[in-house]
Enzyme design. Structure first.
Site, mmCIF file in Angstrom:
data_model
loop_
_atom_site.group_PDB
_atom_site.id
_atom_site.type_symbol
_atom_site.label_atom_id
_atom_site.label_comp_id
_atom_site.label_asym_id
_atom_site.label_seq_id
_atom_site.Cartn_x
_atom_site.Cartn_y
_atom_site.Cartn_z
ATOM 1 N N ASP A 107 0.870 -1.170 0.000
ATOM 2 C CA ASP A 107 0.000 0.000 0.000
ATOM 3 C C ASP A 107 0.905 1.216 0.000
ATOM 4 O OD1 ASP A 107 -2.213 -1.608 0.126
ATOM 5 O OD2 ASP A 107 -2.468 -1.434 2.293
ATOM 6 N N ASP A 144 -13.761 -4.273 -2.099
ATOM 7 C CA ASP A 144 -13.572 -4.127 -0.652
ATOM 8 C C ASP A 144 -14.927 -4.385 -0.014
ATOM 9 O OD1 ASP A 144 -10.956 -3.399 -1.132
ATOM 10 O OD2 ASP A 144 -11.346 -1.246 -1.031
#
Lengths: 266, 200
Positions: free
Chosen positions: A12, A131
């Site tokens: 990330d 997600d």
């Protein structure tokens, strides 16, 4: 012999640095993306995923530079996501050396983007990231029985900031039909917790689509990877914190899996 | 030694260029117009669709035929290798037709695309795989595979629902269905061998 299951470290990236949070918040720094990428490549990771997780005005520039630097230094496939809005973003990322792009928000807001991208670049380039968060009420169209009770899975966009009301299972089936080449399914409930993948989420989606599914969110130990492949029927398992902080090196996890009969690139 | 990478206008050629540099070459990325007519090696990369790639090559197919006739060593990667065939189930357009047979789609009972690491079973020796261990894992991303009409073109095979050819060779023509530039050290061995063959 058949297709090997994949171990996929995820980086990330925020302002050019690798960060990691818990349940999508409380980010802390985990290092330089190029260094980590090289290290994972040498440790025989099967693939890498880079997600530019924060929207910032300079995002595109950072992304492009990081993608190029990474591409120069590794020889395994990698996926780039975060802020991909359309064809031009995809072209930039692919021309900088990435193999696939991951789209989430843009696909939810404009589903026709998926067939458009797969027509131009090939469906193998188009990873749809989902997600999802559990909701223990009966408002969802697909109720899944879990050990914690009946629930449905809601899709979130904007890096976990916006609830969409969309059912993750139906959305997965829809994007597969629209031409997605692969699904990256992240459990927001498990993200960064190291409590193991959401196997009910992974399994439900794996059984409903005929494209590869990457399980994501919650990996904390080798057993979690084993469960994702066997119980969750995932094709690949993504993890971040276990690798960044060297809790379980990739070769050790692979050895554990090979010993238990999982097909792996050793 | 001059090696050109042919750019059809879509996708990732940067990684391929970096991988070839590590294998000891210094390739140029060129369009069909810019393609050199006295190059030693040509790489037909593996991005895009059969029809789109052929449209980019257009009427310049003769340029590629001339290079092959003059002994240029050609490596087709994935789609780049599928173009060696005349026709593909993927779409319209007439490929080069240098290797007899056709390009077909995987059966419906496996996940498509075939994406990930799978292994190579060596069928017969070739300089391209010198030093490569049998059953080495390499990286595949494809929905179609080549089905040559003669077995003697096949160097390695791979299983995915069916057994399909993963490396083909025919005189100065080589093709890999996987991506050597994304296949870790196994891929690097193949690219080094290719560079060695071109140098000779």
């Amino acid at each position: 012999m058949t297709l090997a299951k994949r171990i996929v470290p995820c980086l990330d990236v925020d302002h050019g640095r690798v960060v990691k949070g818990i349940n999508f918040v409380n980010l802390r720094s985990a290092g330089d993306p190029v260094e980590l990428a090289q290290r994972y490549c040498e440790a025989r990771a099967d693939e890498l995923v880079f997600l530019d997780i924060t929207a910032s005005p300079e995002k595109r520039k950072i992304l492009e530079r990081v993608v190029r630097d990474v591409a120069e230094n590794i020889n395994i496939p990698f996926t780039v996501g975060g802020g991909i809005r359309g064809e031009d973003d995809v072209r930039m990322v692919l021309c900088s050396g990435a193999d696939k792009v991951s789209v989430n928000t843009a696909a939810v807001e404009e589903p026709r983007l998926i067939p458009r991208l797969s027509k131009i670049f090939g469906s193998q380039c188009v990873v749809v990231a989902i997600d999802a968060k559990r909701r223990y009420d009966s408002e969802g169209p697909v109720i899944v029985k879990t050990t914690e009770g009946d629930c449905w899975f809601e899709v979130y966009t904007y890096g976990g900031r916006k609830a969409t009301g969309l059912d993750a299972i139906l959305w997965a089936q829809k994007v597969a039909k629209l031409g997605a080449g692969e699904l990256l399914v992240t459990s927001m409930d498990r993200d960064g917790t190291e409590k193991g993948y959401d196997l009910e989420l992974t399994l439900t989606i794996s059984e409903k689509v005929n494209i590869p599914v990457i399980a994501s969110g919650g990996a904390g130990k080798p057993e979690n990877f084993y469960d994702a492949f066997t119980i969750g029927k995932a094709d690949a398992a993504l993890a971040a914190s276990v690798f960044h902080y060297d809790k379980f090196p990739i070769p050790l996890i692979k050895k554990y899996l090979v010993e238990r009969g999982i097909e792996m690139r050793p | 030694m001059d090696i050109d990478i042919l750019d059809y206008g879509v996708g990732n050629l940067f990684s391929l260029k970096c991988a070839l540099q590590k294998a000891g070459a210094d390739p140029r990325i060129v369009t069909i117009i810019e393609l050199g007519d006295e190059i030693d090696g040509l790489i037909m990369p593996g991005v895009g669709s059969f029809t789109a790639a052929l449209r980019k090559i257009g009427t310049s197919q003769t340029k590629i035929f001339d290079l092959i006739d003059s002994g240029t060593v050609v490596l087709g990667i994935c789609l780049g290798m599928q173009i060696f065939f005349k026709e593909s189930e993927e779409g319209r357009g007439e490929g080069l037709g240098i290797i007899p047979g056709r390009v077909v789609k995987f059966r419906e009972d496996v996940k498509i695309p075939h994406m990930g690491w799978n292994n190579l079973k060596i069928v017969k020796f070739n300089e391209l795989i010198e030093g490569l261990a049998d059953e080495s894992y390499v990286y595949f991303v494809h929905s179609y595979y080549p089905s040559p009409s003669r077995r003697d073109f096949i160097i390695t095979e791979t299983d995915y629902g069916v057994t399909f050819p993963s490396i083909l060779a025919h005189e100065n023509l080589y093709g890999t269905q996987f991506h050597p530039e994304k296949s870790g050290e196994a891929g690097l061995i193949i690219l080094r061998n290719f560079v060695k063959i071109v140098k000779r």
